[in-house]
Every structure is written in C-alpha cells, then in structure tokens.
Design an enzyme around this catalytic site. Structure first.
Site, PDB file in Angstrom:
ATOM      1  N   LEU A   1      92.496  -4.151  41.851  1.00  0.00           N
ATOM      2  CA  LEU A   1      91.737  -2.905  42.035  1.00  0.00           C
ATOM      3  C   LEU A   1      90.578  -2.800  41.052  1.00  0.00           C
ATOM      4  CD1 LEU A   1      94.880  -0.570  42.112  1.00  0.00           C
ATOM      5  CD2 LEU A   1      93.589  -1.291  44.102  1.00  0.00           C
TER       6      LEU A   1
ATOM      7  N   ALA B   1      91.120  -4.849  46.727  1.00  0.00           N
ATOM      8  CA  ALA B   1      90.578  -3.533  47.079  1.00  0.00           C
ATOM      9  C   ALA B   1      89.118  -3.709  47.487  1.00  0.00           C
ATOM     10  CB  ALA B   1      90.684  -2.592  45.886  1.00  0.00           C
TER      11      ALA B   1
ATOM     12  N   ARG C   1      98.226 -20.120  41.260  1.00  0.00           N
ATOM     13  CA  ARG C   1      99.064 -20.787  40.252  1.00  0.00           C
ATOM     14  C   ARG C   1     100.512 -20.342  40.308  1.00  0.00           C
ATOM     15  NH1 ARG C   1      94.826 -19.800  36.895  1.00  0.00           N
ATOM     16  NH2 ARG C   1      95.845 -18.117  35.778  1.00  0.00           N
TER      17      ARG C   1
ATOM     18  N   ASN D   1      90.116  -3.071  31.501  1.00  0.00           N
ATOM     19  CA  ASN D   1      89.204  -3.155  30.348  1.00  0.00           C
ATOM     20  C   ASN D   1      88.731  -1.765  29.919  1.00  0.00           C
ATOM     21  OD1 ASN D   1      87.359  -2.418  32.277  1.00  0.00           O
ATOM     22  ND2 ASN D   1      85.882  -4.037  31.836  1.00  0.00           N
TER      23      ASN D   1
ATOM     24  N   TYR E   1      77.346  -3.698  44.284  1.00  0.00           N
ATOM     25  CA  TYR E   1      78.711  -3.311  44.658  1.00  0.00           C
ATOM     26  C   TYR E   1      79.032  -3.797  46.082  1.00  0.00           C
ATOM     27  CZ  TYR E   1      82.730  -0.164  45.380  1.00  0.00           C
ATOM     28  OH  TYR E   1      83.988   0.356  45.637  1.00  0.00           O
TER      29      TYR E   1
HETATM   30  N1  LIG Z   1      87.882   5.732  45.028  1.00  0.00           N
HETATM   31  C1  LIG Z   1      87.288   5.376  46.137  1.00  0.00           C
HETATM   32  O1  LIG Z   1      86.825   6.237  46.892  1.00  0.00           O
HETATM   33  C2  LIG Z   1      87.173   3.919  46.529  1.00  0.00           C
HETATM   34  C3  LIG Z   1      86.596   3.620  47.777  1.00  0.00           C
HETATM   35  C4  LIG Z   1      86.475   2.284  48.128  1.00  0.00           C
HETATM   36  C5  LIG Z   1      86.963   1.283  47.299  1.00  0.00           C
HETATM   37  N2  LIG Z   1      87.521   1.602  46.109  1.00  0.00           N
HETATM   38  C6  LIG Z   1      87.975   0.496  45.249  1.00  0.00           C
HETATM   39  O2  LIG Z   1      89.266   0.768  44.745  1.00  0.00           O
HETATM   40  C7  LIG Z   1      89.392   0.242  43.412  1.00  0.00           C
HETATM   41  C8  LIG Z   1      89.862   1.341  42.472  1.00  0.00           C
HETATM   42  O3  LIG Z   1      88.869   2.352  42.448  1.00  0.00           O
HETATM   43  P1  LIG Z   1      89.074   3.746  41.706  1.00  0.00           P
HETATM   44  O4  LIG Z   1      88.418   4.803  42.500  1.00  0.00           O
HETATM   45  O5  LIG Z   1      90.499   3.917  41.312  1.00  0.00           O
HETATM   46  O6  LIG Z   1      88.141   3.523  40.449  1.00  0.00           O
HETATM   47  P2  LIG Z   1      88.470   3.664  38.904  1.00  0.00           P
HETATM   48  O7  LIG Z   1      87.178   3.540  38.201  1.00  0.00           O
HETATM   49  O8  LIG Z   1      89.313   4.860  38.664  1.00  0.00           O
HETATM   50  O9  LIG Z   1      89.391   2.380  38.678  1.00  0.00           O
HETATM   51  C9  LIG Z   1      88.891   1.090  38.511  1.00  0.00           C
HETATM   52  C10 LIG Z   1      89.522   0.490  37.256  1.00  0.00           C
HETATM   53  O10 LIG Z   1      89.039  -0.853  37.072  1.00  0.00           O
HETATM   54  C11 LIG Z   1      88.794  -1.025  35.682  1.00  0.00           C
HETATM   55  N3  LIG Z   1      87.836  -2.121  35.544  1.00  0.00           N
HETATM   56  C12 LIG Z   1      86.536  -2.173  35.916  1.00  0.00           C
HETATM   57  N4  LIG Z   1      85.997  -3.371  35.648  1.00  0.00           N
HETATM   58  C13 LIG Z   1      86.983  -4.126  35.093  1.00  0.00           C
HETATM   59  C14 LIG Z   1      87.053  -5.452  34.576  1.00  0.00           C
HETATM   60  N5  LIG Z   1      85.993  -6.259  34.593  1.00  0.00           N
HETATM   61  N6  LIG Z   1      88.233  -5.889  34.053  1.00  0.00           N
HETATM   62  C15 LIG Z   1      89.313  -5.098  34.024  1.00  0.00           C
HETATM   63  N7  LIG Z   1      89.312  -3.818  34.493  1.00  0.00           N
HETATM   64  C16 LIG Z   1      88.163  -3.339  35.016  1.00  0.00           C
HETATM   65  C17 LIG Z   1      88.280   0.322  35.202  1.00  0.00           C
HETATM   66  O11 LIG Z   1      88.367   0.502  33.801  1.00  0.00           O
HETATM   67  C18 LIG Z   1      89.195   1.277  35.977  1.00  0.00           C
HETATM   68  O12 LIG Z   1      90.404   1.567  35.302  1.00  0.00           O
HETATM   69  C19 LIG Z   1      88.031  -0.347  43.046  1.00  0.00           C
HETATM   70  O13 LIG Z   1      88.051  -1.736  43.273  1.00  0.00           O
HETATM   71  C20 LIG Z   1      87.086   0.319  44.031  1.00  0.00           C
HETATM   72  O14 LIG Z   1      85.965  -0.479  44.297  1.00  0.00           O
HETATM   73  C21 LIG Z   1      87.636   2.904  45.694  1.00  0.00           C
END
Ligand SMILES: NC(=O)c1ccc[n+]([C@@H]2O[C@H](COP(=O)([O-])OP(=O)(O)OC[C@H]3O[C@@H](n4cnc5c(N)ncnc54)[C@H](O)[C@@H]3O)[C@@H](O)[C@H]2O)c1
Length: 295
Positions: A51, A92, A84, A12, A123
């Site tokens: 993710l 993640a 489905r 999104n 979160y």
């Molecule tokens: N980067 C880290 O250190 C870290 C650590 C622990 C967990 N995570 C998890 O890994 C995943 C990716 O994290 P990241 O660091 O790449 O963050 P990021 O913000 O770069 O990527 C997350 C993506 O999800 C999209 N998004 C958010 N809400 C959405 C929704 N409702 N519908 C569709 N898309 C949506 C965002 O636009 C973004 O592109 C996340 O779930 C995060 O919680 C990341």
C-alpha cells in the site's frame, strides 16, 4: 491480528503517522519497521499488502521523482520479496490509471486516458507501471499477484490535510470557512468508506482472482452536491464558493464493480452519509485535541 495473524507494518512515515498504529504497539502479533520500500526489505511473510505510496495530489506532487521511485523500485522490491519467500502480493493500484476517462462508469477492461507528462503523471503512470510489473512477475517469475484499483476512499485516521475534496470540505465546514469548489463543480466523484475497502482488499487477497479489480462505491455525486451534503452534515455558516479549475482534473469518476461482486462477492455496505458522519466525527475529535494542545 484479531484473526490470529502476525503483522509487520513497514512505513517510512512520509504521510503515515505512528499514532495511527500506537494502539497495537506491544501486541504480541505486531511489529513496526521504519523503512523506505525503495530500499530492499528482508522479512519472512506469507502475504504482502503493498500500500506504500503518497496518495493525494499535494503529497504525490511534493516530490514527483520519489513518487515514481516508490511505485516502480518500491514495487520491484515488494515483488522480489514475494518471489524470494513465495508470498502472495496485493498491489494497491488506483482509479487514476483510467485518467480522465472517456468510458463511464469505468470497467477494468478500459485502458484509460492518461496524460503522461501532466502534473498527475508521476502517480498515474507510476501506478500503471506498478501494475505492469505485477503481471511481468506473475508471468515470468510465477509470483501470485492481486491488483486492486482503489477509488476515492475516506475514513477515520486519514490525513486531515491531504488536500483532497473530502478532507478539504470537512475542515472548511468545521472551521466555518468558505467551502471551495474547483471548476464548475459538475465533475463527479464517488466515495467509499475505509471499512468497505479493507473488506474488499482481504476478499481479493483470499480469492483466486488475479486480474485487476475495482474497489469503490458506485454512488456518484457532483462535487457541488458533495459540498452541500458535507455542509448539511456539519452544520455551521460556511458559504460554497467557486475557484478556477485544476489541471487534468478528471471530469467523471464511478467504478463499475461487477467484477468485485462476481468474483469476490463484495460490494460496499456503508452508505455515503453514514460514512461521512464517521469521518466528520474523527476530524472534530482531532481538531479538539489539537486545540487543547495549543491552549
Ligand atoms: N485513499 C484513496 O482514496 C486511494 C485511492 C486510490 C489508491 N489508493 C492507494 O492506496 C494506498 C494507501 O493509500 P492511503 O490513502 O492509505 O494513503 P496514506 O498516505 O494514508 O498511506 C500511504 C502510506 O505509505 C507510506 N509510504 C509512502 N511512501 C513510502 C515509501 N517509499 N516507503 C515506505 N512507506 C511509504 C506513507 O508514509 C503512508 O503511511 C496507496 O498506495 C494509494 O496510492 C488510495
């Protein structure tokens, strides 16, 4: 895609940007769908990497209710889709499910120490429910689930203004501004490089292991040490200064990666300084591009 898979990216663009995937646009195996996963999604797929979620405190606190919806309703939509179409699904999750841990380093068997009403709860608890939903779908709906508990990760294409320690320190050092350490600076973190995480996620998806798995780099440093390491790698004139502590900031963070090593034959390959240099170069290039735009 290089391995011949067809990939559909669903985003999104709350924190993501199209520029991060623009080099794939036009590739025969690539599709990009602009959609919020809080709404149901109908696609035919074999594997789902779920993710989607804001990941840094300023982003997930921006709209706490929306963060909870993405991690609960959004996760139900991804698990429902997997049910489905008979797809495997990888969720993640995060080291934040351990909260401010009383056990160190953190193994997957530790249940955590989370404040359910604190500023980070949208979160932390959202991700905890996401895990609970995954195992409910696995048990009752026979969905094949994988749960990755990801520890702090950095690398090129990360959000430069995500307010997290790596991006803050690098930006401050590159701009010759004071490097701000919140609290005593004795709190510890461990940072993994993005390519190690991607290898770990793929290894987990391909494995038969269905319990949660920590993916992180166990090399642990205090925040004061990180500030010094980043300042030395960037060079420049920045001073390291202290500011008051942040509420519910975890004091110690270090993954126990025995499970990942045992069941996935995975461990991080990229050293701390080697990874940080790549992230710093990315930040430098992005700053140069934005300065060119404003000139
Ligand atoms: N980067 C880290 O250190 C870290 C650590 C622990 C967990 N995570 C998890 O890994 C995943 C990716 O994290 P990241 O660091 O790449 O963050 P990021 O913000 O770069 O990527 C997350 C993506 O999800 C999209 N998004 C958010 N809400 C959405 C929704 N409702 N519908 C569709 N898309 C949506 C965002 O636009 C973004 O592109 C996340 O779930 C995060 O919680 C990341």
């Amino acid at each position: 895609m290089k391995a011949g898979h067809d990939i559909t990216v669903v985003d999104n663009f709350f924190t993501g940007v199209k520029a991060n995937v623009e080099h794939w646009i036009g590739h025969a195996n690539f599709e990009l769908i602009h959609q919020d996963i809080v709404n149901p999604l109908f696609v035919e797929v074999d594997e789902i990497y779920h993710l989607a979620s804001p990941a840094s405190p300023p982003h997930y606190m921006f709209n706490p209710v929306k963060t909870i919806k993405t991690n609960t309703i959004g996760t139900i939509n991804m698990l429902g889709l997997a049910k489905r179409v008979g797809a495997k699904v990888l969720i993640a999750s995060t080291s934040e499910v351990y909260g401010d841990p009383e056990v160190h380093p953190q193994p997957e068997t530790y249940w955590g120490h989370v404040n359910p009403i604190g500023p980070r709860a949208c979160y932390d608890e959202g991700k905890r429910v996401s895990e609970t939903l995954s195992y409910a779908y696995a048990k009752h709906e026979k969905v094949s689930v994988r749960v990755a508990r990801i520890f702090n990760t950095h690398g090129p294409r990360m959000h430069m203004n995500d307010g997290r320690v790596v991006s803050n320190f690098i930006l401050q050092a590159l701009r010759n501004e004071p490097i701000t350490v919140y609290g005593s600076g004795k709190q510890t973190r461990s940072f993994q490089f993005v390519s190690d995480l991607v290898d770990g996620l793929i290894a987990l998806m391909e494995s038969n292991y269905t319990q949660p798995v920590n993916l992180g780099n166990p090399t642990e440093h205090t925040i004061n040490e990180f500030a010094k390491i980043i300042k030395d790698l960037v060079g420049g004139e920045s001073q390291i200064i202290s500011k008051s502590a942040v509420e519910d900031d975890p004091q110690r963070r270090k993954p126990d990666i025995t499970r990942a090593m045992t069941y996935l034959n995975w461990k991080p390959k990229v050293g701390l300084k080697e990874g940080l240099k790549m992230t710093i170069n990315y930040f430098k290039e992005e700053l140069r591009k934005s300065q060119n735009k404003t000139q």
